[in-house]
Scaffold this motif. Structure first.
Motif, short mmCIF file in Angstrom:
data_model
loop_
_atom_site.label_atom_id
_atom_site.label_comp_id
_atom_site.label_asym_id
_atom_site.label_seq_id
_atom_site.Cartn_x
_atom_site.Cartn_y
_atom_site.Cartn_z
N GLN A 24 0.84 -1.21 0.00
CA GLN A 24 0.00 0.00 0.00
C GLN A 24 0.86 1.25 0.00
O GLN A 24 0.56 2.23 -0.67
N ARG B 19 -4.67 -1.36 12.05
CA ARG B 19 -5.07 0.04 12.19
C ARG B 19 -4.31 0.90 11.17
O ARG B 19 -4.89 1.72 10.45
N LYS B 20 -3.01 0.64 11.06
CA LYS B 20 -2.19 1.39 10.11
C LYS B 20 -2.63 1.12 8.67
O LYS B 20 -2.66 2.02 7.84
N ASN B 22 -5.57 0.28 7.69
CA ASN B 22 -6.82 0.98 7.45
C ASN B 22 -6.60 2.48 7.25
O ASN B 22 -7.23 3.10 6.40
N GLU B 23 -5.70 3.02 8.04
CA GLU B 23 -5.38 4.46 7.91
C GLU B 23 -4.84 4.76 6.51
O GLU B 23 -5.25 5.70 5.85
N GLN B 24 -3.88 3.91 6.10
CA GLN B 24 -3.29 4.07 4.77
C GLN B 24 -4.35 3.94 3.69
O GLN B 24 -4.34 4.67 2.70
N TRP B 25 -5.26 2.99 3.90
CA TRP B 25 -6.32 2.77 2.94
C TRP B 25 -7.18 4.03 2.79
O TRP B 25 -7.54 4.44 1.67
N ASP B 26 -7.49 4.64 3.94
CA ASP B 26 -8.30 5.86 3.91
C ASP B 26 -7.58 6.96 3.12
O ASP B 26 -8.20 7.69 2.35
N ILE B 27 -6.27 7.07 3.34
CA ILE B 27 -5.49 8.07 2.61
C ILE B 27 -5.53 7.79 1.11
O ILE B 27 -5.72 8.68 0.29
N VAL B 29 -7.85 6.25 -0.57
CA VAL B 29 -9.18 6.57 -1.10
C VAL B 29 -9.29 8.09 -1.32
O VAL B 29 -9.75 8.54 -2.36
N LEU B 30 -8.83 8.86 -0.32
CA LEU B 30 -8.87 10.31 -0.44
C LEU B 30 -8.04 10.80 -1.63
O LEU B 30 -8.46 11.68 -2.38
#
Lengths: 74, 74
Positions: A24, B19-20, B22-27, B29-30
């Motif tokens: 990622q 958690r990391k 998921n955080e990276q995933w959110d970034i 997507v943004l």
């Protein structure tokens, strides 16, 4: 199971997660590079647009002057 | 350590990694949303540029005609 495998029982999913995290991260880095390029393109296109608008304005003024000259037979 | 904590000895870092992730995933997507918007801007700016170039070409032709008319006193 071999002792090494047994002591690493919990490391497998962790390694898998780390691998995914790294994958990622690589994608994020690539996207950042791409976004930087796109920002450059947008900036460049905006400058070109402003320049073309200015040129167009100048030509309009020249045309308006030509019309006035023609009207007054100059 | 309490039994629940001890049985989860290997889950803590895993949860942290998740958690990391998921955080990276959110970034990601943004960033994708942002990139989509930027692509739209670039497309729009390219169209505007082409339109302005065309207008400029037309004005140039009109000006050239005005010059010819003036030369021949038309």
């Amino acid at each position: 199971l071999a002792p090494t495998t047994r002591t690493r029982c919990c490391q497998a999913p962790q390694e898998e997660l780390l691998r995914k995290l790294n994958e990622q991260w690589d994608i994020l880095v690539l996207m950042e590079v791409k976004m930087k390029k796109m920002k450059g393109s947008i900036r460049h296109l905006r400058l070109t647009k402003a320049k073309l608008r200015e040129e167009l304005h100048e030509k309009d003024q020249l045309l308006a002057m030509a019309v006035i000259r023609k009207k007054h037979g100059m």
